[in-house]
Design a protein around this motif. Structure first.
Motif, PDB file in Angstrom:
ATOM      1  N   ARG A 264       0.823  -1.228   0.000  1.00  0.00           N
ATOM      2  CA  ARG A 264       0.000   0.000   0.000  1.00  0.00           C
ATOM      3  C   ARG A 264       0.846   1.263   0.000  1.00  0.00           C
ATOM      4  O   ARG A 264       0.497   2.260  -0.623  1.00  0.00           O
ATOM      5  CB  ARG A 264      -0.927   0.025   1.209  1.00  0.00           C
ATOM      6  CG  ARG A 264      -2.203  -0.726   1.042  1.00  0.00           C
ATOM      7  CD  ARG A 264      -3.265  -0.335   2.073  1.00  0.00           C
ATOM      8  NE  ARG A 264      -2.753  -0.064   3.401  1.00  0.00           N
ATOM      9  CZ  ARG A 264      -2.820  -0.893   4.443  1.00  0.00           C
ATOM     10  NH1 ARG A 264      -3.370  -2.071   4.306  1.00  0.00           N
ATOM     11  NH2 ARG A 264      -2.330  -0.544   5.603  1.00  0.00           N
ATOM     12  N   LYS A 265       1.975   1.225   0.688  1.00  0.00           N
ATOM     13  CA  LYS A 265       2.854   2.402   0.782  1.00  0.00           C
ATOM     14  C   LYS A 265       3.801   2.515  -0.416  1.00  0.00           C
ATOM     15  O   LYS A 265       4.634   3.420  -0.461  1.00  0.00           O
ATOM     16  CB  LYS A 265       3.675   2.352   2.081  1.00  0.00           C
ATOM     17  CG  LYS A 265       2.832   2.459   3.328  1.00  0.00           C
ATOM     18  CD  LYS A 265       2.228   3.831   3.472  1.00  0.00           C
ATOM     19  CE  LYS A 265       1.474   3.969   4.773  1.00  0.00           C
ATOM     20  NZ  LYS A 265       0.917   5.297   4.962  1.00  0.00           N
ATOM     21  N   GLY A 266       3.692   1.598  -1.369  1.00  0.00           N
ATOM     22  CA  GLY A 266       4.527   1.668  -2.567  1.00  0.00           C
ATOM     23  C   GLY A 266       5.952   1.179  -2.363  1.00  0.00           C
ATOM     24  O   GLY A 266       6.819   1.424  -3.204  1.00  0.00           O
ATOM     25  N   LEU A 267       6.199   0.456  -1.266  1.00  0.00           N
ATOM     26  CA  LEU A 267       7.541  -0.045  -0.983  1.00  0.00           C
ATOM     27  C   LEU A 267       7.745  -1.478  -1.469  1.00  0.00           C
ATOM     28  O   LEU A 267       8.869  -1.968  -1.497  1.00  0.00           O
ATOM     29  CB  LEU A 267       7.814   0.030   0.519  1.00  0.00           C
ATOM     30  CG  LEU A 267       7.765   1.438   1.115  1.00  0.00           C
ATOM     31  CD1 LEU A 267       7.834   1.379   2.628  1.00  0.00           C
ATOM     32  CD2 LEU A 267       8.889   2.294   0.552  1.00  0.00           C
ATOM     33  N   ALA A 268       6.652  -2.143  -1.827  1.00  0.00           N
ATOM     34  CA  ALA A 268       6.722  -3.527  -2.291  1.00  0.00           C
ATOM     35  C   ALA A 268       5.662  -3.740  -3.360  1.00  0.00           C
ATOM     36  O   ALA A 268       4.735  -2.942  -3.503  1.00  0.00           O
ATOM     37  CB  ALA A 268       6.488  -4.488  -1.124  1.00  0.00           C
ATOM     38  N   GLU A 269       5.811  -4.836  -4.089  1.00  0.00           N
ATOM     39  CA  GLU A 269       4.796  -5.193  -5.073  1.00  0.00           C
ATOM     40  C   GLU A 269       4.347  -6.626  -4.838  1.00  0.00           C
ATOM     41  O   GLU A 269       5.148  -7.497  -4.501  1.00  0.00           O
ATOM     42  CB  GLU A 269       5.305  -4.999  -6.500  1.00  0.00           C
ATOM     43  CG  GLU A 269       6.606  -5.687  -6.808  1.00  0.00           C
ATOM     44  CD  GLU A 269       7.202  -5.252  -8.138  1.00  0.00           C
ATOM     45  OE1 GLU A 269       6.669  -5.670  -9.182  1.00  0.00           O
ATOM     46  OE2 GLU A 269       8.200  -4.526  -8.104  1.00  0.00           O
ATOM     47  N   ARG A 270       3.057  -6.826  -4.986  1.00  0.00           N
ATOM     48  CA  ARG A 270       2.476  -8.154  -4.798  1.00  0.00           C
ATOM     49  C   ARG A 270       2.615  -8.936  -6.096  1.00  0.00           C
ATOM     50  O   ARG A 270       2.277  -8.422  -7.170  1.00  0.00           O
ATOM     51  CB  ARG A 270       1.011  -7.999  -4.404  1.00  0.00           C
ATOM     52  CG  ARG A 270       0.408  -9.218  -3.851  1.00  0.00           C
ATOM     53  CD  ARG A 270      -0.918  -8.868  -3.232  1.00  0.00           C
ATOM     54  NE  ARG A 270      -1.739 -10.048  -3.188  1.00  0.00           N
ATOM     55  CZ  ARG A 270      -3.018 -10.034  -2.903  1.00  0.00           C
ATOM     56  NH1 ARG A 270      -3.630  -8.899  -2.647  1.00  0.00           N
ATOM     57  NH2 ARG A 270      -3.687 -11.158  -2.867  1.00  0.00           N
ATOM     58  N   VAL A 271       3.095 -10.181  -6.000  1.00  0.00           N
ATOM     59  CA  VAL A 271       3.318 -11.009  -7.189  1.00  0.00           C
ATOM     60  C   VAL A 271       2.814 -12.431  -6.931  1.00  0.00           C
ATOM     61  O   VAL A 271       2.574 -12.829  -5.797  1.00  0.00           O
ATOM     62  CB  VAL A 271       4.823 -11.060  -7.573  1.00  0.00           C
ATOM     63  CG1 VAL A 271       5.337  -9.674  -7.946  1.00  0.00           C
ATOM     64  CG2 VAL A 271       5.661 -11.657  -6.462  1.00  0.00           C
ATOM     65  N   ARG A 272       2.703 -13.192  -8.011  1.00  0.00           N
ATOM     66  CA  ARG A 272       2.358 -14.617  -7.910  1.00  0.00           C
ATOM     67  C   ARG A 272       3.657 -15.416  -7.863  1.00  0.00           C
ATOM     68  O   ARG A 272       4.661 -14.998  -8.444  1.00  0.00           O
ATOM     69  CB  ARG A 272       1.533 -15.033  -9.111  1.00  0.00           C
ATOM     70  CG  ARG A 272       0.207 -14.337  -9.189  1.00  0.00           C
ATOM     71  CD  ARG A 272      -0.523 -14.737 -10.484  1.00  0.00           C
ATOM     72  NE  ARG A 272      -1.673 -13.902 -10.688  1.00  0.00           N
ATOM     73  CZ  ARG A 272      -2.908 -14.264 -10.384  1.00  0.00           C
ATOM     74  NH1 ARG A 272      -3.133 -15.452  -9.885  1.00  0.00           N
ATOM     75  NH2 ARG A 272      -3.912 -13.440 -10.590  1.00  0.00           N
ATOM     76  N   PRO A 273       3.631 -16.581  -7.226  1.00  0.00           N
ATOM     77  CA  PRO A 273       4.864 -17.369  -7.110  1.00  0.00           C
ATOM     78  C   PRO A 273       5.545 -17.661  -8.447  1.00  0.00           C
ATOM     79  O   PRO A 273       6.764 -17.561  -8.554  1.00  0.00           O
ATOM     80  CB  PRO A 273       4.405 -18.670  -6.435  1.00  0.00           C
ATOM     81  CG  PRO A 273       3.157 -18.308  -5.719  1.00  0.00           C
ATOM     82  CD  PRO A 273       2.513 -17.217  -6.526  1.00  0.00           C
TER      83      PRO A 273
ATOM     84  N   VAL B 202      12.345 -11.490  -2.026  1.00  0.00           N
ATOM     85  CA  VAL B 202      11.031 -12.111  -2.141  1.00  0.00           C
ATOM     86  C   VAL B 202      10.630 -12.621  -0.761  1.00  0.00           C
ATOM     87  O   VAL B 202      11.374 -13.381  -0.142  1.00  0.00           O
ATOM     88  CB  VAL B 202      11.047 -13.287  -3.142  1.00  0.00           C
ATOM     89  CG1 VAL B 202       9.660 -13.911  -3.254  1.00  0.00           C
ATOM     90  CG2 VAL B 202      11.571 -12.833  -4.491  1.00  0.00           C
ATOM     91  N   VAL B 203       9.460 -12.186  -0.300  1.00  0.00           N
ATOM     92  CA  VAL B 203       8.951 -12.655   0.985  1.00  0.00           C
ATOM     93  C   VAL B 203       7.598 -13.325   0.759  1.00  0.00           C
ATOM     94  O   VAL B 203       6.763 -12.818   0.018  1.00  0.00           O
ATOM     95  CB  VAL B 203       8.849 -11.506   2.019  1.00  0.00           C
ATOM     96  CG1 VAL B 203       7.852 -10.444   1.607  1.00  0.00           C
ATOM     97  CG2 VAL B 203       8.528 -12.037   3.405  1.00  0.00           C
ATOM     98  N   VAL B 204       7.436 -14.489   1.358  1.00  0.00           N
ATOM     99  CA  VAL B 204       6.162 -15.198   1.321  1.00  0.00           C
ATOM    100  C   VAL B 204       5.439 -14.861   2.608  1.00  0.00           C
ATOM    101  O   VAL B 204       5.917 -15.182   3.704  1.00  0.00           O
ATOM    102  CB  VAL B 204       6.359 -16.721   1.184  1.00  0.00           C
ATOM    103  CG1 VAL B 204       5.025 -17.445   1.260  1.00  0.00           C
ATOM    104  CG2 VAL B 204       7.083 -17.047  -0.118  1.00  0.00           C
ATOM    105  N   ASP B 205       4.296 -14.202   2.479  1.00  0.00           N
ATOM    106  CA  ASP B 205       3.535 -13.815   3.652  1.00  0.00           C
ATOM    107  C   ASP B 205       2.502 -14.901   3.928  1.00  0.00           C
ATOM    108  O   ASP B 205       1.493 -14.998   3.245  1.00  0.00           O
ATOM    109  CB  ASP B 205       2.860 -12.460   3.432  1.00  0.00           C
ATOM    110  CG  ASP B 205       2.258 -11.956   4.723  1.00  0.00           C
ATOM    111  OD1 ASP B 205       1.261 -12.561   5.173  1.00  0.00           O
ATOM    112  OD2 ASP B 205       2.786 -10.989   5.288  1.00  0.00           O
ATOM    113  N   ALA B 206       2.798 -15.728   4.920  1.00  0.00           N
ATOM    114  CA  ALA B 206       1.923 -16.825   5.303  1.00  0.00           C
ATOM    115  C   ALA B 206       1.943 -16.955   6.821  1.00  0.00           C
ATOM    116  O   ALA B 206       2.864 -16.476   7.481  1.00  0.00           O
ATOM    117  CB  ALA B 206       2.403 -18.127   4.661  1.00  0.00           C
ATOM    118  N   SER B 207       0.955 -17.624   7.366  1.00  0.00           N
ATOM    119  CA  SER B 207       0.893 -17.846   8.803  1.00  0.00           C
ATOM    120  C   SER B 207       2.001 -18.805   9.219  1.00  0.00           C
ATOM    121  O   SER B 207       2.205 -19.847   8.594  1.00  0.00           O
ATOM    122  CB  SER B 207      -0.466 -18.446   9.169  1.00  0.00           C
ATOM    123  OG  SER B 207      -0.442 -18.938  10.482  1.00  0.00           O
TER     124      SER B 207
END
Length: 170
Positions: free
Chosen positions: A24-33, A64-69
């Motif tokens: 949201r702050k423009g510091l990262a981008e969401r991507v697919r694996p 690359v960071v995977v955001d998961a529980s």
């Protein structure tokens, strides 16, 4: 700033999610694996560790960071993600959910640590401002982060871990 790529697994509240806030702050981008072509993949199941020697890879391909529980995390989550898979050396979490626990970092803590260790300290400071508790993360880990960033080989970094922790807690 090196690219920060987020693979978001939707396993928690998006309003409190640290990787979504980076996006949201423009510091990262969401991507697919499958769209990741290169970079340094933060993978807690990797046998290899992140160190300053990977600065060129971070600069060229990003982090690359995977955001998961953490409760649902499994090595299969990281299959099919291209790049150099590495785990972070041990650090203490400062996030409200896992405060004080070694190695159980939020996505923003993990990315910030990766940037610091690989020499992107100005970009690290930008991430500190995203959450109030990130300044606590810095205070808890500043000496370790500096020591880790000075290690020029995995063996040197391993010595720092043993000197500080005794046995690797991760």
């Amino acid at each position: 700033m090196p690219r920060i790529l987020v693979i978001y697994k939707r396993e928690d509240d998006p309003r409190k999610n640290t990787s979504i806030k980076m996006v949201r702050k423009g510091l990262a981008e969401r991507v697919r694996p499958g769209s990741v072509r290169r970079g340094v993949v933060l993978d807690p199941f990797s046998k290899d560790v992140l160190g300053a020697w990977l600065r060129g890879e971070v600069e060229a391909g990003g982090v690359v960071v995977v955001d998961a529980s953490w409760k649902k995390l499994h090595p299969d989550v990281f299959r099919g993600i291209r790049g150099i898979h590495v785990k972070l050396p041990p650090l203490l979490a400062a996030n409200p959910v896992n405060y004080g626990k070694p190695c159980v970092l939020s996505s923003v803590e993990a990315v910030a640590a990766a940037l610091y260790i690989t020499g992107f300290k100005e970009d690290y400071v930008k991430l500190l401002g995203l959450f109030k508790w990130m300044h606590t993360f810095h205070e808890l880990n500043k000496e370790l982060l500096e020591e880790y960033s000075r290690a020029s080989t995995p063996a040197e970094l391993g010595k720092v871990v043993v000197e500080y922790w005794g046995v690797n807690p991760c």
